[in-house]
Scaffold this motif. Sequence first.
Motif, mmCIF file in Angstrom:
data_model
loop_
_atom_site.group_PDB
_atom_site.id
_atom_site.type_symbol
_atom_site.label_atom_id
_atom_site.label_comp_id
_atom_site.label_asym_id
_atom_site.label_seq_id
_atom_site.Cartn_x
_atom_site.Cartn_y
_atom_site.Cartn_z
ATOM 1 N N ILE A 62 -4.885 4.994 10.071
ATOM 2 C CA ILE A 62 -4.131 5.510 11.226
ATOM 3 C C ILE A 62 -2.691 5.823 10.836
ATOM 4 N N LEU A 63 -2.109 4.946 10.034
ATOM 5 C CA LEU A 63 -0.709 5.142 9.639
ATOM 6 C C LEU A 63 -0.550 6.454 8.889
ATOM 7 N N LYS A 64 -1.476 6.689 7.989
ATOM 8 C CA LYS A 64 -1.376 7.890 7.174
ATOM 9 C C LYS A 64 -1.467 9.133 8.060
ATOM 10 N N LYS A 65 -2.406 9.077 8.968
ATOM 11 C CA LYS A 65 -2.619 10.219 9.854
ATOM 12 C C LYS A 65 -1.377 10.458 10.732
ATOM 13 N N GLN A 66 -0.873 9.367 11.306
ATOM 14 C CA GLN A 66 0.303 9.495 12.176
ATOM 15 C C GLN A 66 1.525 9.988 11.406
ATOM 16 N N LEU A 67 1.644 9.503 10.198
ATOM 17 C CA LEU A 67 2.803 9.859 9.388
ATOM 18 C C LEU A 67 2.790 11.361 9.074
ATOM 19 N N LYS A 68 1.624 11.843 8.760
ATOM 20 C CA LYS A 68 1.467 13.268 8.489
ATOM 21 C C LYS A 68 1.913 14.070 9.712
ATOM 22 N N HIS A 69 1.430 13.625 10.841
ATOM 23 C CA HIS A 69 1.780 14.261 12.093
ATOM 24 C C HIS A 69 3.287 14.176 12.327
ATOM 25 N N ASP A 73 0.851 -1.194 0.000
ATOM 26 C CA ASP A 73 0.000 0.000 0.000
ATOM 27 C C ASP A 73 0.888 1.247 0.000
ATOM 28 N N PRO A 74 1.517 1.524 -1.158
ATOM 29 C CA PRO A 74 2.560 2.561 -1.210
ATOM 30 C C PRO A 74 2.104 3.942 -0.750
ATOM 31 N N THR A 75 0.854 4.287 -0.979
ATOM 32 C CA THR A 75 0.427 5.630 -0.585
ATOM 33 C C THR A 75 -0.452 5.606 0.655
ATOM 34 N N LEU A 76 -0.553 4.425 1.282
ATOM 35 C CA LEU A 76 -1.342 4.254 2.494
ATOM 36 C C LEU A 76 -2.794 4.684 2.303
ATOM 37 N N GLU A 77 -3.370 4.167 1.223
ATOM 38 C CA GLU A 77 -4.755 4.519 0.931
ATOM 39 C C GLU A 77 -5.743 3.550 1.569
ATOM 40 N N ASN A 78 -5.269 2.328 1.835
ATOM 41 C CA ASN A 78 -6.184 1.328 2.382
ATOM 42 C C ASN A 78 -6.805 1.790 3.687
ATOM 43 N N GLU A 79 -8.047 1.383 3.847
ATOM 44 C CA GLU A 79 -8.787 1.809 5.035
ATOM 45 C C GLU A 79 -8.078 1.389 6.316
ATOM 46 N N HIS A 80 -7.553 0.156 6.311
ATOM 47 C CA HIS A 80 -6.942 -0.296 7.559
ATOM 48 C C HIS A 80 -5.594 0.380 7.833
ATOM 49 N N ASN A 81 -5.124 1.174 6.901
ATOM 50 C CA ASN A 81 -3.889 1.931 7.160
ATOM 51 C C ASN A 81 -4.148 3.413 7.427
#
Length: 701
Positions: free
Chosen positions: A682-689, A672-680
């Motif tokens: 949280i990862l996307k949000k945390q990474l942004k932070h 999931d290279p861009t972290l688009e999957n629903e189960h990821n």
Amino acid sequence: MSVLLNKPIEYLKGVGPIKGELLNKELQIFTVRDLIYSFPFRYIDKTKFTSISEVSQSGEQVLLRAFLVSLKEVKGQKQRRLVGKLKDASGFLEVVWFKGASWVLKNLEEGKEYVVYGRVNVYKGKKSIPHPEMELVSQSKGVKSSLDPVYSSTEKLNNRGLDSAARKRLIKAVFDELDLDEIPESLPEYLAKKLDLVSKKQAIKYIHLPSSLHEVSKATKRLKFEELFYLQLSILYSKRRRQARIKGAMFEKIGDHFNNYYKNHIPFELTGAQKRVVKEIRKDVQTGYQMNRLLQGDVGSGKTMVALLSMLIALDNGFQACMMAPTEILAQQHHQSLSESLKETEIKVAFLSGSIKGKARKVILENLANGELDIIVGTHALIQDPVIFHNLGLAVIDEQHRFGVEQRSKLWKKNEVVAPHILVMTATPIPRTLAMTAYGDLDVSIIDELPPGRKPVKTIHMKESQRYRVIEFMRTELKKGRQVYVVFPLIEESETLDLENLQEGYERLQDIFRQPDFQISVVHGRMKSADKDLEMQRFVEKKTQIMVATTVIEVGVNVPNASIMVIENTERFGLSQLHQLRGRVGRGAEQSYCILMSGLKLSNEGKERIHTMTSTNDGFKIAEADLRLRGPGQIMGKQQSGVMKFQLANLVEDQTLIKSARSIAMRILDHDPTLENEHNEILKKQLKHYFSEHQDWGRIS
Ligand code: ADP
Ligand code: MG
């Protein structure tokens, strides 16, 4: 949004504006959230009290449970101090304060029973504990745990009564009020499940208020993983983004240049490790992405040949290549050896540095721009503005320590159509886990095999009292026609003193070897670089037999006939520096020696460094020892240390966790290279932070 967690720290009961400001300034604690996200750094096991009679050794850390029977100010010869007398069933012991007396007097009370923690001092048979941590037994019982967290503090905080015990009480009060569900989860459920990690809220609670060591370890495992994981995820995420954005030169084929050299001119068979690394590079450069590879290999492992073969592949695909070294003399050596290797081919190699001026410079720049030249070797003059390449496809950088990220990126811009591939070579091995963090955005290749037939350098430790033997040994070897390095330490803050040392050493050597056949060169950091080069050159040409130097010779110089390296004041050198210095010998056919001179008295660390040097020649083992002894910050320097600041994780102790964090982050991004999957999500949000808080990474990548 939690109301309590967002509350400014000064509004917390028992804090107020003055203490609040101190917490802001001293510990960067601004909100209640910051308070509970600052973890204890160790625990005292309150079930394990020592009785006073068992206290015996200086330096021992003990936990006592005792009554404070008296507390008095005592006037000594020099200063006043505050002395308390402790008593338990087994005996008496003193506690002493040399400052902060008024606060202690206000807060401790004679006749009460305390939990006392501190480091014992035994002087002339008398035991005491200076500046102990003390807490009323009744109060410490209030915290329901046999494990007592200890928080880092500062002198200013202590003086204001905000010591570890007070922090603990504040935190306890927060947890009494806090609904744990207000602590948001920061890892996806599937990950926590797979790795058997407790939830974030549980971890935060356990880390502050554990009821067992088991809970502490559950909490630290979860929180450490999180720290390491997000670091890796951010590194790998940026790397992928960069790759997607930046097109790299395409080296599709292996052609005549490579094949001709490999079949007809290569002077030896490649080692297995060299072959493997050439393959790794070859694979990289035909993807269409830009290669950013770090090539690690001990001194003498044959990195230059790998660089040469890679450059030939660039030429085969119609590109130019360049090779950059940190000093003029090193660059010249590379130029000479490359020209020598390629003399029977059509390939055109040139040299450029600040010292090439006028007409000669103009011609080189022209030929570089019009594509006449195939390979250019030089100093960082190569990355300066007027240097324009016709079609740069590969840049090799030798000894990366002197080339920062900024310079790397200047190189990228030397080709406006496609980014040139970058191969950074270093002879100072970086421990794997450190490389994964500090250089996490580079791919790493390792040459872990030396060419056959090398005689390992023999390393010996000699004390000042054995100097005579060392001198006789030098004389014997010099008479056989060998050359000798004698290296003195150089530490910035006492530069003058060091120069005197060097001067003295030089004069002493002159006295001892006052014979027409043994000439001595001197090179040190205060000399003009032209003078340094001249002296080095005299040594290279065997006009001098002894080279007295500071560490300026550390990097790369190749004098195969030099077979003895004498290092003075060894205890003042770092391990990797010693290893680099030792790498200056052992380059020829003769047995070489490295003699580590030291005074009689050595610190434990000094002993361990010397022991490491005499027991192994393996650069990676030495790098690991160096990391253990000095810590990552010291090794990597300020520039990179930002990305290595962890609250809990430790680059030395948590190697397994680092590796697993990296491979998990990698796998997630593969799927999931861009972290688009629903189960990821949280990862996307945390990474942004994470990116918003860690700008270092933005800069580095
Ligand atoms: P470093 O990795 O320190 O830069 P060099 O590339 O300078 O090492 O190589 C050290 C020496 O070893 C050179 O003289 C080089 O010609 C020689 N060498 C390199 N590879 C081999 C090999 N496979 N077999 C024998 N000698 C080699
Ligand atoms: Mg080299």
